[in-house]
Design a protein around this motif. Structure first.
Motif, PDB file in Angstrom:
ATOM      1  N   PRO A   1      17.179  19.128   8.839  1.00 34.50           N
ATOM      2  CA  PRO A   1      18.572  19.491   9.100  1.00 34.50           C
ATOM      3  C   PRO A   1      19.222  18.672  10.209  1.00 34.50           C
ATOM      4  O   PRO A   1      20.416  18.369  10.152  1.00 34.50           O
ATOM      5  CB  PRO A   1      18.476  20.976   9.493  1.00 34.50           C
ATOM      6  CG  PRO A   1      17.270  21.463   8.771  1.00 34.50           C
ATOM      7  CD  PRO A   1      16.301  20.315   8.799  1.00 34.50           C
ATOM      8  N   LEU A   2      18.458  18.298  11.238  1.00 34.34           N
ATOM      9  CA  LEU A   2      19.008  17.450  12.298  1.00 34.34           C
ATOM     10  C   LEU A   2      19.437  16.109  11.726  1.00 34.34           C
ATOM     11  O   LEU A   2      20.514  15.602  12.058  1.00 34.34           O
ATOM     12  CB  LEU A   2      17.965  17.249  13.404  1.00 34.34           C
ATOM     13  CG  LEU A   2      18.324  16.211  14.475  1.00 34.34           C
ATOM     14  CD1 LEU A   2      19.607  16.589  15.209  1.00 34.34           C
ATOM     15  CD2 LEU A   2      17.168  16.030  15.456  1.00 34.34           C
ATOM     16  N   ALA A   3      18.615  15.530  10.879  1.00 33.88           N
ATOM     17  CA  ALA A   3      18.971  14.244  10.269  1.00 33.88           C
ATOM     18  C   ALA A   3      20.240  14.373   9.440  1.00 33.88           C
ATOM     19  O   ALA A   3      21.128  13.502   9.482  1.00 33.88           O
ATOM     20  CB  ALA A   3      17.815  13.738   9.404  1.00 33.88           C
TER      21      ALA A   3
ATOM     22  N   PRO B   1      15.656  14.844   4.883  1.00 34.27           N
ATOM     23  CA  PRO B   1      15.523  13.465   4.434  1.00 34.27           C
ATOM     24  C   PRO B   1      14.659  12.575   5.329  1.00 34.27           C
ATOM     25  O   PRO B   1      14.620  11.366   5.139  1.00 34.27           O
ATOM     26  CB  PRO B   1      16.962  12.975   4.459  1.00 34.27           C
ATOM     27  CG  PRO B   1      17.562  13.687   5.626  1.00 34.27           C
ATOM     28  CD  PRO B   1      16.939  15.049   5.623  1.00 34.27           C
ATOM     29  N   VAL B   2      13.982  13.161   6.314  1.00 37.58           N
ATOM     30  CA  VAL B   2      13.120  12.369   7.194  1.00 37.58           C
ATOM     31  C   VAL B   2      11.768  12.161   6.515  1.00 37.58           C
ATOM     32  O   VAL B   2      11.130  13.123   6.074  1.00 37.58           O
ATOM     33  CB  VAL B   2      12.919  13.074   8.551  1.00 37.58           C
ATOM     34  CG1 VAL B   2      11.932  12.297   9.411  1.00 37.58           C
ATOM     35  CG2 VAL B   2      14.249  13.230   9.269  1.00 37.58           C
ATOM     36  N   LEU B   3      11.347  10.916   6.449  1.00 41.29           N
ATOM     37  CA  LEU B   3      10.030  10.575   5.917  1.00 41.29           C
ATOM     38  C   LEU B   3       9.279   9.767   6.958  1.00 41.29           C
ATOM     39  O   LEU B   3       9.825   8.828   7.535  1.00 41.29           O
ATOM     40  CB  LEU B   3      10.155   9.746   4.634  1.00 41.29           C
ATOM     41  CG  LEU B   3      10.723  10.431   3.390  1.00 41.29           C
ATOM     42  CD1 LEU B   3      10.873   9.407   2.270  1.00 41.29           C
ATOM     43  CD2 LEU B   3       9.828  11.572   2.945  1.00 41.29           C
ATOM     44  N   ILE B   4       8.044  10.133   7.199  1.00 41.57           N
ATOM     45  CA  ILE B   4       7.177   9.363   8.090  1.00 41.57           C
ATOM     46  C   ILE B   4       6.014   8.856   7.263  1.00 41.57           C
ATOM     47  O   ILE B   4       5.303   9.638   6.618  1.00 41.57           O
ATOM     48  CB  ILE B   4       6.674  10.211   9.265  1.00 41.57           C
ATOM     49  CG1 ILE B   4       7.850  10.694  10.115  1.00 41.57           C
ATOM     50  CG2 ILE B   4       5.688   9.421  10.124  1.00 41.57           C
ATOM     51  CD1 ILE B   4       7.457  11.629  11.221  1.00 41.57           C
ATOM     52  N   ALA B   5       5.820   7.549   7.261  1.00 39.15           N
ATOM     53  CA  ALA B   5       4.744   6.933   6.485  1.00 39.15           C
ATOM     54  C   ALA B   5       3.677   6.414   7.433  1.00 39.15           C
ATOM     55  O   ALA B   5       3.977   5.717   8.396  1.00 39.15           O
ATOM     56  CB  ALA B   5       5.306   5.788   5.632  1.00 39.15           C
TER      57      ALA B   5
ATOM     58  N   THR C   1       0.844  -1.188   0.000  1.00 41.94           N
ATOM     59  CA  THR C   1       0.000   0.000   0.000  1.00 41.94           C
ATOM     60  C   THR C   1       0.877   1.235   0.000  1.00 41.94           C
ATOM     61  O   THR C   1       2.036   1.200   0.434  1.00 41.94           O
ATOM     62  CB  THR C   1      -0.928   0.021   1.228  1.00 41.94           C
ATOM     63  OG1 THR C   1      -0.147  -0.060   2.421  1.00 41.94           O
ATOM     64  CG2 THR C   1      -1.905  -1.150   1.186  1.00 41.94           C
ATOM     65  N   LEU C   2       0.331   2.334  -0.478  1.00 37.34           N
ATOM     66  CA  LEU C   2       1.041   3.608  -0.483  1.00 37.34           C
ATOM     67  C   LEU C   2       0.546   4.443   0.696  1.00 37.34           C
ATOM     68  O   LEU C   2      -0.643   4.753   0.774  1.00 37.34           O
ATOM     69  CB  LEU C   2       0.809   4.352  -1.801  1.00 37.34           C
ATOM     70  CG  LEU C   2       1.340   3.638  -3.048  1.00 37.34           C
ATOM     71  CD1 LEU C   2       0.985   4.418  -4.306  1.00 37.34           C
ATOM     72  CD2 LEU C   2       2.850   3.457  -2.959  1.00 37.34           C
ATOM     73  N   PRO C   3       1.437   4.800   1.615  1.00 36.95           N
ATOM     74  CA  PRO C   3       0.999   5.453   2.854  1.00 36.95           C
ATOM     75  C   PRO C   3       0.779   6.948   2.685  1.00 36.95           C
ATOM     76  O   PRO C   3       1.156   7.549   1.675  1.00 36.95           O
ATOM     77  CB  PRO C   3       2.190   5.191   3.790  1.00 36.95           C
ATOM     78  CG  PRO C   3       3.369   5.213   2.856  1.00 36.95           C
ATOM     79  CD  PRO C   3       2.884   4.573   1.584  1.00 36.95           C
ATOM     80  N   ALA C   4       0.168   7.551   3.692  1.00 38.49           N
ATOM     81  CA  ALA C   4       0.201   9.003   3.820  1.00 38.49           C
ATOM     82  C   ALA C   4       1.608   9.373   4.291  1.00 38.49           C
ATOM     83  O   ALA C   4       2.203   8.665   5.094  1.00 38.49           O
ATOM     84  CB  ALA C   4      -0.842   9.473   4.824  1.00 38.49           C
ATOM     85  N   ILE C   5       2.134  10.476   3.776  1.00 41.67           N
ATOM     86  CA  ILE C   5       3.559  10.785   3.970  1.00 41.67           C
ATOM     87  C   ILE C   5       3.742  12.149   4.626  1.00 41.67           C
ATOM     88  O   ILE C   5       3.152  13.146   4.199  1.00 41.67           O
ATOM     89  CB  ILE C   5       4.313  10.762   2.626  1.00 41.67           C
ATOM     90  CG1 ILE C   5       4.210   9.370   1.983  1.00 41.67           C
ATOM     91  CG2 ILE C   5       5.773  11.162   2.812  1.00 41.67           C
ATOM     92  CD1 ILE C   5       4.690   9.327   0.549  1.00 41.67           C
TER      93      ILE C   5
END
Length: 252
Positions: free
Chosen positions: A124-126, A92-96, A83-87
């Protein structure tokens, strides 16, 4: 877990998209944002089927799966391999956020709630932590110590608290950080995970191993780290490195 969440690098890679209209256009935009080359036919590892007609959708899905292609069938969770999640995007941080296809609306609302919580400084922290990877490994050569040092820094109120306004990774690397072995006990007054205190939730998220009394509900244990060791009964006298957490229920 009903499925394994993963992040797939699609930059320059083909993904088949079958269908036209609003649903197909929405999937195309997401795939192209991820760098995929969207094609209507050909060779690919992933495919999305966005067809209105049930029979046509089922036939297309069957044909794709027969070729060994993993398929997402829009609004047909029973046919989906993925499935394709809500993002939430804080590059570069991604939350799905996914619901296994149960409710895209719920996933959307959860995404909106999380958007409000996460400041733009998370990205920026990442990047700063990535740039400091070698220095972090030099400071804490042991992988367990590294994880515990990061857990402490990123915890609420820590030097690198993600929801705080500013982050100084260099200063954190020079600071005194406790990464020793610990054994702690928490006593819960409610079987509802929503009643966990912030400290209890943080300890569950940090623990290397969790010892739970028989009456501790599974929904509470589900809040522990996914890779934490889960055991019943009291811990041994030498349970192991890192944080050992014992969970008990208060007598009613």
């Amino acid at each position: 877990m009903h499925s394994l969440p993963i992040f797939v690098h699609l930059d320059g890679r083909p993904v088949i998209l079958i269908g036209e209209g609003e649903a197909a256009d929405a999937k195309r935009r997401v795939l192209e944002r991820a760098g995929a080359v969207v094609i209507s036919e050909g060779t690919a590892a992933l495919a999305v089927v966005a067809l209105e007609d049930d029979a046509e959708a089922e036939a297309a899905v069957a044909a794709l799966k027969a070729r060994g292609i993993l398929v997402n069938a829009v609004d047909r969770p029973a046919l989906c391999d993925f499935t394709l999640p809500a993002i939430v995007d804080r590059d570069p941080v991604l939350i799905a956020i996914g619901t296994g296809g149960a409710s895209a609306g719920l996933a959307k609302i959860l995404r909106q709630r999380i958007e409000v919580l996460l400041p733009p400084t998370v990205g920026p922290l990442a990047r700063a932590l990535s740039a400091a990877r070698a220095a972090i490994r030099a400071r804490w050569p042991d992988a367990g110590q590294r994880r515990r040092a990061l857990d402490a820094a990123l915890a609420a109120g820590g030097m690198l608290d993600p929801v705080a306004g500013t982050h100084d990774v260099a200063a954190w690397l020079k600071s005194d950080v406790e990464t020793g072995d610990r054994t702690m006990t928490i006593c819960l007054t409610s079987p509802d995970p929503d009643d966990l205190t912030l400290k209890q939730a943080r300890l569950l998220g940090e623990a290397d191993r969790v010892y739970a009394a028989p009456d501790v509900p599974p929904v509470i244990l589900a809040r522990a780290r996914a890779d934490a060791v889960r055991m019943s009964g009291p811990p041994s006298s030498s349970p192991g490195p890192g944080l050992t957490l014992t969970i008990e229920m208060a007598a009613s």
